[in-house]
Design a protein around this motif. Sequence first.
Motif, PDB file in Angstrom:
ATOM      1  N   ILE A   7       0.823  -1.219   0.000  1.00 56.04           N
ATOM      2  CA  ILE A   7       0.000   0.000   0.000  1.00 56.04           C
ATOM      3  C   ILE A   7       0.855   1.267   0.000  1.00 56.04           C
ATOM      4  CG2 ILE A   7      -1.947  -1.132   1.148  1.00 56.04           C
ATOM      5  CD1 ILE A   7      -0.976   0.191   3.783  1.00 56.04           C
ATOM      6  N   GLY A   8       2.140   1.113  -0.328  1.00 55.37           N
ATOM      7  CA  GLY A   8       3.043   2.263  -0.281  1.00 55.37           C
ATOM      8  C   GLY A   8       2.591   3.432  -1.139  1.00 55.37           C
ATOM      9  N   ALA A   9       2.050   3.125  -2.323  1.00 58.03           N
ATOM     10  CA  ALA A   9       1.622   4.205  -3.216  1.00 58.03           C
ATOM     11  C   ALA A   9       0.456   4.991  -2.608  1.00 58.03           C
ATOM     12  CB  ALA A   9       1.233   3.640  -4.578  1.00 58.03           C
ATOM     13  N   THR A  10      -0.447   4.283  -1.928  1.00 60.31           N
ATOM     14  CA  THR A  10      -1.563   4.965  -1.258  1.00 60.31           C
ATOM     15  C   THR A  10      -1.044   5.828  -0.110  1.00 60.31           C
ATOM     16  OG1 THR A  10      -3.047   3.145  -1.818  1.00 60.31           O
ATOM     17  CG2 THR A  10      -3.738   4.598  -0.031  1.00 60.31           C
ATOM     18  N   LEU A  11      -0.097   5.289   0.649  1.00 57.45           N
ATOM     19  CA  LEU A  11       0.496   6.065   1.740  1.00 57.45           C
ATOM     20  C   LEU A  11       1.226   7.295   1.197  1.00 57.45           C
ATOM     21  CD1 LEU A  11       1.904   3.231   4.038  1.00 57.45           C
ATOM     22  CD2 LEU A  11      -0.383   4.252   4.008  1.00 57.45           C
ATOM     23  N   ALA A  12       1.864   7.146   0.040  1.00 55.65           N
ATOM     24  CA  ALA A  12       2.538   8.286  -0.592  1.00 55.65           C
ATOM     25  C   ALA A  12       1.539   9.379  -0.954  1.00 55.65           C
ATOM     26  CB  ALA A  12       3.300   7.831  -1.839  1.00 55.65           C
ATOM     27  N   ASP A  13       0.391   8.979  -1.478  1.00 54.46           N
ATOM     28  CA  ASP A  13      -0.649   9.967  -1.818  1.00 54.46           C
ATOM     29  C   ASP A  13      -1.087  10.740  -0.569  1.00 54.46           C
ATOM     30  OD1 ASP A  13      -0.584   9.079  -4.435  1.00 54.46           O
ATOM     31  OD2 ASP A  13      -2.375   7.816  -4.242  1.00 54.46           O
ATOM     32  N   ILE A  14      -1.270  10.023   0.535  1.00 52.06           N
ATOM     33  CA  ILE A  14      -1.700  10.682   1.778  1.00 52.06           C
ATOM     34  C   ILE A  14      -0.610  11.636   2.270  1.00 52.06           C
ATOM     35  CG2 ILE A  14      -2.445  10.331   4.166  1.00 52.06           C
ATOM     36  CD1 ILE A  14      -3.442   7.536   3.324  1.00 52.06           C
ATOM     37  N   CYS A  15       0.644  11.182   2.224  1.00 55.46           N
ATOM     38  CA  CYS A  15       1.762  12.045   2.643  1.00 55.46           C
ATOM     39  C   CYS A  15       1.796  13.334   1.822  1.00 55.46           C
ATOM     40  CB  CYS A  15       3.092  11.312   2.496  1.00 55.46           C
ATOM     41  SG  CYS A  15       3.425  10.090   3.777  1.00 55.46           S
ATOM     42  N   GLU A  16       1.546  13.210   0.539  1.00 56.01           N
ATOM     43  CA  GLU A  16       1.611  14.390  -0.341  1.00 56.01           C
ATOM     44  C   GLU A  16       0.443  15.339  -0.094  1.00 56.01           C
ATOM     45  OE1 GLU A  16       4.158  12.263  -3.929  1.00 56.01           O
ATOM     46  OE2 GLU A  16       1.990  12.488  -4.142  1.00 56.01           O
ATOM     47  N   ILE A  17      -0.719  14.790   0.233  1.00 51.95           N
ATOM     48  CA  ILE A  17      -1.860  15.653   0.584  1.00 51.95           C
ATOM     49  C   ILE A  17      -1.544  16.416   1.873  1.00 51.95           C
ATOM     50  CG2 ILE A  17      -4.278  15.660   1.299  1.00 51.95           C
ATOM     51  CD1 ILE A  17      -4.602  13.099  -0.495  1.00 51.95           C
ATOM     52  N   ALA A  18      -0.960  15.706   2.850  1.00 50.41           N
ATOM     53  CA  ALA A  18      -0.565  16.360   4.100  1.00 50.41           C
ATOM     54  C   ALA A  18       0.523  17.402   3.842  1.00 50.41           C
ATOM     55  CB  ALA A  18      -0.080  15.324   5.100  1.00 50.41           C
ATOM     56  N   LEU A  56      -6.344   7.641   6.905  1.00 45.88           N
ATOM     57  CA  LEU A  56      -6.095   6.249   7.271  1.00 45.88           C
ATOM     58  C   LEU A  56      -7.350   5.590   7.817  1.00 45.88           C
ATOM     59  CD1 LEU A  56      -2.560   6.474   8.948  1.00 45.88           C
ATOM     60  CD2 LEU A  56      -3.112   5.636   6.649  1.00 45.88           C
ATOM     61  N   ALA A  57      -8.128   6.317   8.633  1.00 44.73           N
ATOM     62  CA  ALA A  57      -9.363   5.756   9.196  1.00 44.73           C
ATOM     63  C   ALA A  57     -10.359   5.411   8.097  1.00 44.73           C
ATOM     64  CB  ALA A  57      -9.974   6.738  10.187  1.00 44.73           C
ATOM     65  N   ARG A  58     -10.397   6.253   7.059  1.00 44.70           N
ATOM     66  CA  ARG A  58     -11.349   6.021   5.961  1.00 44.70           C
ATOM     67  C   ARG A  58     -10.905   4.866   5.062  1.00 44.70           C
ATOM     68  NH1 ARG A  58     -11.217   8.090   0.968  1.00 44.70           N
ATOM     69  NH2 ARG A  58      -9.674   9.664   1.543  1.00 44.70           N
ATOM     70  N   LEU A  59      -9.603   4.811   4.763  1.00 42.82           N
ATOM     71  CA  LEU A  59      -9.102   3.828   3.799  1.00 42.82           C
ATOM     72  C   LEU A  59      -8.764   2.484   4.429  1.00 42.82           C
ATOM     73  CD1 LEU A  59      -6.776   6.208   1.763  1.00 42.82           C
ATOM     74  CD2 LEU A  59      -8.904   5.175   0.949  1.00 42.82           C
ATOM     75  N   PHE A  60      -8.392   2.498   5.710  1.00 45.05           N
ATOM     76  CA  PHE A  60      -7.969   1.268   6.391  1.00 45.05           C
ATOM     77  C   PHE A  60      -8.689   1.143   7.740  1.00 45.05           C
ATOM     78  CE2 PHE A  60      -4.456   2.922   3.827  1.00 45.05           C
ATOM     79  CZ  PHE A  60      -4.278   1.865   2.943  1.00 45.05           C
ATOM     80  N   GLY A 118       5.738   1.718   3.443  1.00 45.15           N
ATOM     81  CA  GLY A 118       6.022   3.039   3.972  1.00 45.15           C
ATOM     82  C   GLY A 118       6.131   4.082   2.881  1.00 45.15           C
ATOM     83  N   ALA A 119       5.954   5.332   3.286  1.00 50.40           N
ATOM     84  CA  ALA A 119       6.134   6.468   2.388  1.00 50.40           C
ATOM     85  C   ALA A 119       6.696   7.631   3.193  1.00 50.40           C
ATOM     86  CB  ALA A 119       4.807   6.871   1.739  1.00 50.40           C
ATOM     87  N   VAL A 120       7.612   8.342   2.558  1.00 50.08           N
ATOM     88  CA  VAL A 120       8.233   9.528   3.150  1.00 50.08           C
ATOM     89  C   VAL A 120       8.170  10.636   2.110  1.00 50.08           C
ATOM     90  CG1 VAL A 120      10.340  10.527   4.114  1.00 50.08           C
ATOM     91  CG2 VAL A 120       9.818   8.113   4.519  1.00 50.08           C
ATOM     92  N   CYS A 121       7.627  11.789   2.485  1.00 53.85           N
ATOM     93  CA  CYS A 121       7.564  12.939   1.586  1.00 53.85           C
ATOM     94  C   CYS A 121       8.385  14.075   2.184  1.00 53.85           C
ATOM     95  CB  CYS A 121       6.118  13.381   1.387  1.00 53.85           C
ATOM     96  SG  CYS A 121       5.947  14.847   0.343  1.00 53.85           S
ATOM     97  N   ALA A 122       9.189  14.718   1.337  1.00 52.50           N
ATOM     98  CA  ALA A 122       9.953  15.904   1.735  1.00 52.50           C
ATOM     99  C   ALA A 122       9.298  17.112   1.082  1.00 52.50           C
ATOM    100  CB  ALA A 122      11.405  15.774   1.291  1.00 52.50           C
ATOM    101  N   PRO A 123       8.373  17.783   1.787  1.00 50.27           N
ATOM    102  CA  PRO A 123       7.591  18.853   1.156  1.00 50.27           C
ATOM    103  C   PRO A 123       8.415  19.980   0.530  1.00 50.27           C
ATOM    104  CG  PRO A 123       6.557  18.178   3.200  1.00 50.27           C
ATOM    105  CD  PRO A 123       7.890  17.498   3.157  1.00 50.27           C
ATOM    106  N   PRO A 124       9.530  20.444   1.148  1.00 55.86           N
ATOM    107  CA  PRO A 124      10.251  21.570   0.545  1.00 55.86           C
ATOM    108  C   PRO A 124      10.803  21.280  -0.853  1.00 55.86           C
ATOM    109  CG  PRO A 124      10.857  21.363   2.845  1.00 55.86           C
ATOM    110  CD  PRO A 124      10.067  20.138   2.492  1.00 55.86           C
TER     111      PRO A 124
END
Length: 255
Positions: A7-18, A56-60, A118-124
């Motif tokens: 589910i890494g790609a889904t977690l990546a999407d959530i990280c990017e929205i955040a 996460l509550a909605r998707l999992f 897992g997913a890690v996003c670096a916003p800057p």
Amino acid sequence: MSNDNDIGATLADICEIAAELVLPLWRSGLEVLTKADESPVTVADQRGEKLILEHLARLFPGVPVISEEHASEFGTPDAIGPRFFLVDPVDGTKAFVRGDPNWTVNIGLVENGRPVAGAVCAPPTGETWFTSGGKTMKRTKGGPAAPVHVRPWPKSGAIALVSHTMKDETKQKLMAEYGFEVPEPMDSSIKFCRIAEGGCDIYPRHGPTMEWDVCAGHAVLEAAGGTVLTPEGKPFVYGKAQDGFRNGWFVARGG
């Protein structure tokens, strides 16, 4: 890894929205509060976490989540099941507050003590690393994802990522112990990702961390061909409820 855990790609999407929510607050002069453990917290941490938890509550539904700000306010559970998420909405809050770019948004999934997605996003910088199909993928905002992999240990000039506040004598000791030549200061879980994409070689951590600080980065690095082990070479495990989800020392390596 079972398909349920890919589910890494889904977690990546959530990280990017955040990340989109949190990034405008960076360098905005927002108020910095102090938590009970004397570490800083900002409204960016709080808003980012709220958004991630809602997704996460909605998707999992039904999968427990241990998240940094909730844990600091309400404490951690005395026990946890075999499958759960670890969330750090802003890892590197001190860097965030300083205006430095090395801070990240992190979501990791644990099953039976191991990080399995897992997913890690670096916003800057708009960079996101995530597990997918047993590999690690990286994408930069607006671009396609491509696989990344650790590099072999170099014949000379091995680069270690270390804390900004590390004393010189500690650096010298670690250089002798682990055989690297170039210590490079860097904040946050982005250290795991720089090793995962072959830019650096080792991250020895002889100091305290929490499980949510490292789980997502651990998953990303391992899927890219690296390792995260105790200094004795034993598996680095998660779900340490009896210890308040605190970690012992670890060593993250590339090839």
